[in-house]
Design an enzyme around this catalytic site. Structure first.
Site, mmCIF file in Angstrom:
data_model
loop_
_atom_site.group_PDB
_atom_site.id
_atom_site.type_symbol
_atom_site.label_atom_id
_atom_site.label_comp_id
_atom_site.label_asym_id
_atom_site.label_seq_id
_atom_site.Cartn_x
_atom_site.Cartn_y
_atom_site.Cartn_z
ATOM 1 N N ALA A 11 0.827 -1.218 0.000
ATOM 2 C CA ALA A 11 0.000 0.000 0.000
ATOM 3 C C ALA A 11 0.856 1.262 0.000
ATOM 4 O O ALA A 11 0.331 2.375 -0.004
ATOM 5 C CB ALA A 11 -0.938 0.002 1.209
ATOM 6 N N GLY A 15 4.770 0.386 -3.845
ATOM 7 C CA GLY A 15 3.805 -0.705 -4.049
ATOM 8 C C GLY A 15 2.691 -0.304 -4.998
ATOM 9 O O GLY A 15 2.296 -1.073 -5.878
ATOM 10 N N ARG A 90 13.690 6.218 6.740
ATOM 11 C CA ARG A 90 14.645 6.921 7.595
ATOM 12 C C ARG A 90 14.029 8.255 7.981
ATOM 13 O O ARG A 90 13.522 8.969 7.117
ATOM 14 C CB ARG A 90 15.920 7.137 6.780
ATOM 15 C CG ARG A 90 17.100 7.611 7.559
ATOM 16 C CD ARG A 90 18.320 7.305 6.688
ATOM 17 N NE ARG A 90 19.501 8.009 7.094
ATOM 18 C CZ ARG A 90 20.680 7.797 6.517
ATOM 19 N NH1 ARG A 90 20.787 6.935 5.544
ATOM 20 N NH2 ARG A 90 21.732 8.460 6.911
ATOM 21 N N ASN A 129 15.055 -0.278 2.060
ATOM 22 C CA ASN A 129 16.406 0.121 2.468
ATOM 23 C C ASN A 129 16.723 -0.141 3.928
ATOM 24 O O ASN A 129 15.813 -0.143 4.750
ATOM 25 C CB ASN A 129 16.591 1.616 2.176
ATOM 26 C CG ASN A 129 16.937 1.827 0.719
ATOM 27 O OD1 ASN A 129 17.628 1.028 0.123
ATOM 28 N ND2 ASN A 129 16.432 2.917 0.156
ATOM 29 N N ASP A 157 19.693 2.686 -9.593
ATOM 30 C CA ASP A 157 20.957 3.415 -9.759
ATOM 31 C C ASP A 157 21.504 3.192 -11.171
ATOM 32 O O ASP A 157 22.017 4.118 -11.812
ATOM 33 C CB ASP A 157 21.972 2.921 -8.722
ATOM 34 C CG ASP A 157 21.375 2.922 -7.328
ATOM 35 O OD1 ASP A 157 21.084 4.016 -6.820
ATOM 36 O OD2 ASP A 157 21.162 1.837 -6.766
ATOM 37 N N HIS A 185 23.853 0.080 -2.334
ATOM 38 C CA HIS A 185 22.835 1.050 -2.747
ATOM 39 C C HIS A 185 22.825 2.166 -1.703
ATOM 40 O O HIS A 185 21.992 2.205 -0.802
ATOM 41 C CB HIS A 185 21.458 0.391 -2.854
ATOM 42 C CG HIS A 185 20.357 1.392 -3.027
ATOM 43 N ND1 HIS A 185 20.218 2.149 -4.157
ATOM 44 C CD2 HIS A 185 19.374 1.803 -2.183
ATOM 45 C CE1 HIS A 185 19.194 2.968 -4.016
ATOM 46 N NE2 HIS A 185 18.667 2.788 -2.816
#
Ligand code: NAX
Length: 326
Positions: A11, A15, A90, A129, A157, A185
């Protein structure tokens, strides 16, 4: 044939861009039906229900079922492909180390559930991540699944590097072949043009500006995620979803002849990468779910130093999450 695909964080913004394209047949091709098995956190299940309603409304011919759940084993039951996208973002002021430790337990649980209930031939692609080390964690919590089934995404990337070189050379990105993303990454990644060609000619010759390569190209690719946030007020989502599809499609439909792409895969020591790290390297794919690392490429001294820096970061991340590696 029907393939079961798990998407975690279905969601979320990635996604939302990802699931319709899987349902449209972009990973397995136009003759393979799919069942989407979407995992979300409890509070996001209502939003996920809305995504499922929209998927229904698309009336995709290949979409044969949608599972929406917050239960790991239900989401991963019998899946052929698991796209691990959902993780905590983050937040301002948060160190990378804190993010690793915060998100790590998500991937221990998901690794264990995948080992328990997924198809024996499962392929796992980690997008959430820090994706290299999250993949390392999940893989190490599912030791009966061969390590070469686990990959993390550096395709975004890779695509960003192609786009930057194409713009500089004044050509279309399809004219740019065999760029490489080495390493993590993160902003230590090394986007490498040494073996790249543009319109069939060596990229260094076509660009003819080494200072631009070193001082503009590399940081632009490394910092592109931040530039998108600055422009859009949100992190990359459409491009991340599109790249995740590229990554998965290469696994199941192969890389074009004579071309490679970049993926973070488990190291067997090739290129001096410490064994067991999930590190981005150039790979070719035959289309049967496997990949081969492109071997024997050389580095400039500059490139070697850049790559080593990213490897050192990956080693450091592995040490940070040692307690989560099963
Ligand atoms: P969003 O915050 O929009 O969506 C994440 C979704 O995951 C949310 O709906 C949340 O409820 C769900 N979620 C969180 N923890 C979960 C768990 N344990 N199980 C299931 N679902 C869970 O983030 P979005 O923009 O979609 O980004 C997702 C991840 O991709 C982030 O970790 C982001 O950093 C990462 N990215 C990775 C990229 C790459 O190149 N590898 C590039 C894009 C992106 O930054």
């Amino acid at each position: 044939m029907v393939k079961r695909v798990a998407v975690t964080g279905a969601a979320g913004q990635i996604g939302y861009s990802l699931v319709p394209r899987i349902a449209a047949g972009e990973v397995f091709g136009p003759n393979v039906e799919v069942i989407l098995q979407c995992l979300e956190l409890g509070p996001a299940l209502q939003a996920l229900k809305g995504v499922a309603m929209e998927l229904d409304d698309c009336a995709f011919p290949l979409l044969k079922g949608i599972v929406c759940t917050d239960k790991l084993e239900e989401a991963f039951e019998g899946v052929d492909l698991a796209l691990l996208v959902g993780s905590k973002p983050r937040t301002a002021g948060m160190e990378r180390k804190d993010l690793l430790l915060d998100n790590g337990p998500i991937f221990t649980g998901q690794g264990k559930a995948i080992e328990k209930v997924a198809s024996k031939d499962v392929r796992v692609v980690v997008v959430g991540n820090p994706c290299n080390t999250n993949c390392l964690i999940a893989m190490n919590n599912a030791k009966s699944i061969p390590a070469d089934r686990w990959t993390a995404m550096t395709q975004l990337d890779h695509n960003r590097a192609m786009a930057q070189l194409a713009a500089k050379a004044g050509v279309h990105s399809t004219d740019v072949k065999n760029v490489i993303i080495w390493g993590n990454h993160s902003n230590t990644q090394f986007p490498d043009w040494r073996h790249c060609t543009i319109g069939g000619k060596p990229a260094p010759e076509v660009i003819g500006d080494e200072a631009w390569m070193k001082d503009t190209f590399i940081p632009t690719v490394q910092e592109r995620g931040k530039a998108i946030i600055d422009a859009r007020g949100k992190s990359s989502a459409m491009s991340a979803a599109s790249s995740a599809l590229d990554h998965a499609r290469y696994l199941y439909q192969g890389t074009p002849k004579g071309e490679w792409t970049s993926m973070a895969v488990v190291s067997d020591g090739t290129y001096g990468i410490p064994e067991g790290l999930l590190c981005s390297v150039p790979v070719t794919c035959k289309g049967d779910g496997t990949y081969d690392v492109v071997k024997g490429l050389d580095f400039s001294d500059f490139g070697k130093e850049k790559f080593q820096k990213s490897i050192a970061e990956l080693q450091n991340e592995r040490e940070t999450v040692q307690g989560l590696l099963g």
